[in-house]
Design a protein around this motif. Structure first.
Motif, PDB file in Angstrom:
ATOM      1  N   SER A  92       0.836  -1.195   0.000  1.00  0.00           N
ATOM      2  CA  SER A  92       0.000   0.000   0.000  1.00  0.00           C
ATOM      3  C   SER A  92       0.875   1.250   0.000  1.00  0.00           C
ATOM      4  O   SER A  92       0.620   2.205  -0.743  1.00  0.00           O
ATOM      5  N   TYR A  95       2.603   1.640  -3.489  1.00  0.00           N
ATOM      6  CA  TYR A  95       1.712   2.098  -4.551  1.00  0.00           C
ATOM      7  C   TYR A  95       1.280   3.545  -4.320  1.00  0.00           C
ATOM      8  O   TYR A  95       1.230   4.336  -5.262  1.00  0.00           O
ATOM      9  N   GLU A  96       0.987   3.891  -3.070  1.00  0.00           N
ATOM     10  CA  GLU A  96       0.519   5.248  -2.776  1.00  0.00           C
ATOM     11  C   GLU A  96       1.611   6.276  -3.038  1.00  0.00           C
ATOM     12  O   GLU A  96       1.339   7.354  -3.578  1.00  0.00           O
ATOM     13  N   PRO A 100      -0.017   6.249  -8.105  1.00  0.00           N
ATOM     14  CA  PRO A 100      -1.129   5.419  -8.577  1.00  0.00           C
ATOM     15  C   PRO A 100      -1.510   5.767 -10.015  1.00  0.00           C
ATOM     16  O   PRO A 100      -1.093   6.790 -10.555  1.00  0.00           O
ATOM     17  N   THR A 109      -2.833  10.869  -4.207  1.00  0.00           N
ATOM     18  CA  THR A 109      -3.520  10.217  -3.100  1.00  0.00           C
ATOM     19  C   THR A 109      -5.009  10.067  -3.364  1.00  0.00           C
ATOM     20  O   THR A 109      -5.612   9.049  -3.007  1.00  0.00           O
ATOM     21  N   ASP A 111      -6.470   9.583  -6.182  1.00  0.00           N
ATOM     22  CA  ASP A 111      -6.649   8.457  -7.098  1.00  0.00           C
ATOM     23  C   ASP A 111      -6.526   7.130  -6.361  1.00  0.00           C
ATOM     24  O   ASP A 111      -7.244   6.167  -6.660  1.00  0.00           O
ATOM     25  N   TYR A 112      -5.610   7.068  -5.414  1.00  0.00           N
ATOM     26  CA  TYR A 112      -5.458   5.833  -4.629  1.00  0.00           C
ATOM     27  C   TYR A 112      -6.682   5.595  -3.753  1.00  0.00           C
ATOM     28  O   TYR A 112      -7.163   4.460  -3.628  1.00  0.00           O
ATOM     29  N   VAL A 145      -4.340  -4.599  -4.008  1.00  0.00           N
ATOM     30  CA  VAL A 145      -3.381  -3.488  -4.068  1.00  0.00           C
ATOM     31  C   VAL A 145      -2.018  -3.995  -4.526  1.00  0.00           C
ATOM     32  O   VAL A 145      -1.343  -3.364  -5.357  1.00  0.00           O
ATOM     33  N   TRP A 149      -0.135  -2.761  -7.879  1.00  0.00           N
ATOM     34  CA  TRP A 149       1.238  -2.237  -7.789  1.00  0.00           C
ATOM     35  C   TRP A 149       2.179  -3.015  -8.697  1.00  0.00           C
ATOM     36  O   TRP A 149       3.050  -2.430  -9.360  1.00  0.00           O
TER      37      TRP A 149
END
Length: 280
Positions: A92, A95-96, A100, A109, A111-112, A145, A149
């Motif tokens: 997480s 990816y954040e 994203p 953020t 979009d995540y 997630v 990623w």
């Protein structure tokens, strides 16, 4: 499973507290809620059954927390639970922070947050209509997630028990490993399926057909802004009671009543005229 020596960079900072505060905002609160729910349920502080999604309780008893807590409860204490928490916070965070897929907020953020909402809703629908019974959904969501990623950073290097491999292989390698260790693989399969649906809609369809189907809602963009959200540094007057805020506020002020601004030109709402206290 993936067992690193330096778990999610916790040794790169001054300690666990500094590491926790260094996490990006969504990962931080998702991980914190997962730890709280999992530990509290295992210590008997709360009933684990109250954390699982149950439609009658949600609809008729108005237990609205049940739409969130299934994604923050990893189950009984076990080595598999610890691995699940590690995967949640690690991928997480990656990816954040790594950027994203851009669905309207510049790959930030917001979009995540939108992706998590969509994936959580899809996982919940799968649970209701395919399995038809209460389940722990945190593993499926975190695996989704991880899968997204791995599509975003396919050439990133990871390792399983010291064996190096590329990120694009990781979800399938973990699924195979769970199968060989006689662990349930439902979370892995649901996560891969849900993650691939999101990846296909967010990346493949726009690339092939030039159509953007997903659009991050305005309220998420308004709150988190574009790009990576960074909480504002409180001023000296706010140190004791800091308030919420955002780094990227909307460019315009609040919409004035009747389309006009206040007499001071501040662009705020017109609250009407009044009489000063103590005056005639």
């Amino acid at each position: 499973m993936v067992v690193p020596r330096n778990v999610a960079g916790v040794q790169d900072t001054g300690g666990p507290e500094d590491w926790f505060h260094s996490l990006p905002v969504i990962t931080k609160y998702w991980f914190a809620l997962t730890v709280i729910c999992t530990v509290s349920a295992n210590l008997g502080l709360i009933n684990p059954a109250s954390l699982i999604f149950d439609w009658p309780s949600f609809r008729y008893k108005f237990e609205i927390w049940r739409i969130i807590t299934p994604f923050c409860f990893m189950g009984a204490f076990s080595f598999q639970t610890l691995i699940g928490m590690y995967q949640l916070v690690t991928y997480s965070q990656r990816y954040e922070v790594g950027g994203p897929y851009n669905t309207g907020a510049g790959g930030g953020t917001a979009d995540y947050a939108f992706m998590l909402m969509l994936c959580a809703a899809t996982v919940l629908l799968v649970q209701i209509f395919v399995f038809g019974r209460p389940m722990l959904l945190a593993g499926s969501l975190s695996f989704a997630v991880l899968y997204v990623w791995s599509k975003r950073e396919p050439t990133a290097q990871v390792a399983i028990f010291g064996f190096p491999l590329k990120a694009q292989i990781l979800p399938f390698a973990l699924t195979a490993l769970n199968l060989c260790m006689a662990n349930p693989i439902i979370d892995c399969l649901v996560g891969i399926g849900v993650g691939h649906v999101y990846y296909f809609i967010a990346e493949i369809i726009p690339a092939l057909y030039g159509k953007d189907i997903l659009h991050t809602p305005d309220f998420l963009v308004e709150y988190f802004g574009t790009g990576v959200y960074i909480p504002p540094v409180p001023t000296a007057a706010q140190q004791r009671y800091p308030g919420p805020g955002r780094v990227n506020p909307p460019s315009g002020g609040a919409r004035p009543v009747g389309g006009g601004g206040s007499s001071g030109g501040g662009g705020g709402y017109n609250w009407g005229s009044g009489q000063t206290l103590g005056s005639n």
